[in-house]
Design a protein around this motif. Sequence first.
Motif, short mmCIF file in Angstrom:
data_model
loop_
_atom_site.label_atom_id
_atom_site.label_comp_id
_atom_site.label_asym_id
_atom_site.label_seq_id
_atom_site.Cartn_x
_atom_site.Cartn_y
_atom_site.Cartn_z
N ARG A 12 39.61 34.72 41.95
CA ARG A 12 38.57 36.28 41.82
C ARG A 12 38.57 38.08 42.11
O ARG A 12 39.86 37.89 42.83
CB ARG A 12 36.92 36.08 43.27
N THR A 13 38.37 38.72 41.78
CA THR A 13 39.15 39.83 41.73
C THR A 13 38.91 40.62 43.23
O THR A 13 37.49 40.45 43.39
CB THR A 13 38.12 41.05 40.80
N PRO A 14 39.96 40.94 43.20
CA PRO A 14 39.59 41.46 45.28
C PRO A 14 39.48 42.77 44.98
O PRO A 14 40.35 43.69 44.42
CB PRO A 14 41.36 40.72 45.61
N GLN A 17 42.44 43.66 50.61
CA GLN A 17 43.22 42.06 50.36
C GLN A 17 43.94 42.87 51.58
O GLN A 17 44.56 43.77 52.30
CB GLN A 17 44.15 42.00 49.47
N THR A 77 40.57 38.01 52.59
CA THR A 77 40.65 38.96 50.80
C THR A 77 38.64 38.63 50.94
O THR A 77 37.81 37.50 50.96
CB THR A 77 40.72 38.16 49.98
N THR A 79 36.40 40.01 47.41
CA THR A 79 35.97 40.04 46.47
C THR A 79 34.77 40.79 45.61
O THR A 79 33.77 41.15 46.62
CB THR A 79 35.92 38.72 45.97
N GLU A 138 35.37 30.41 53.43
CA GLU A 138 34.92 31.59 52.67
C GLU A 138 33.31 31.85 52.85
O GLU A 138 32.71 31.01 53.47
CB GLU A 138 34.48 31.30 50.91
#
Length: 155
Positions: A12-14, A17, A77, A79, A138
Motif C-alpha cells: 500500500r502507498t505509505p 513512515q 506506516t 497508508t 493493522e
Amino acid sequence: MGDVHQEIAAPRTPLHQFTVPLSATRRGARLARLLATEQLHSWKLPLDPARLIVAELATNAVVHGRVPGRSFRLGLTVTACGVLRIEVTDTRGECLPTRRSAPGEPAESGYGLLLVEELADRWGVRSGPAPVKVVWAELDLAPPRDFDDVAEVLT
C-alpha cells in the motif's frame, strides 16, 4: 503454520513512515511504546489501541525473539487507504508465534497475542529473509466524515 495469517496483500502507498532499531531488552520494549506514542501523537492519530499493540509485539520480540547482540525493529506506516500498520521485526525467524486452539486452554504465555488479535483489524507474521521474521498488525483508522477530515488526519 496455518493458524497465523501470512501476508499476501499488495503493498500500500505509505503517507507516513517511521522505523527505528531498538535494543532487544525490556528497556527497548518500553522505548518502542514511548516512541510509538510520540509518533502517533505527531501524526494526530489516536494513541489506543495502537500503543497497546506496539507494547505487546515489542515485548514478544524481547522475550521470544531475542538473539544476544541483535536488536529488533519497530515500524509504523500510515497508508493512503487509511490503515495504520505496526511491524516488529526480530532475528528469531524460526520462533513463530502460535495461537491456542481453545480459548479457555491454560497457558503460561500467549495472552499478549490474544490481546493483539482482539485489538487489531488484522495481524500475522511474515518470514524472511532468514533469520528474520516480522509480526505485523493493522488498524483501520476511523473513517473521517468528509474529504477535508481525511486530508487533516493523514497529512
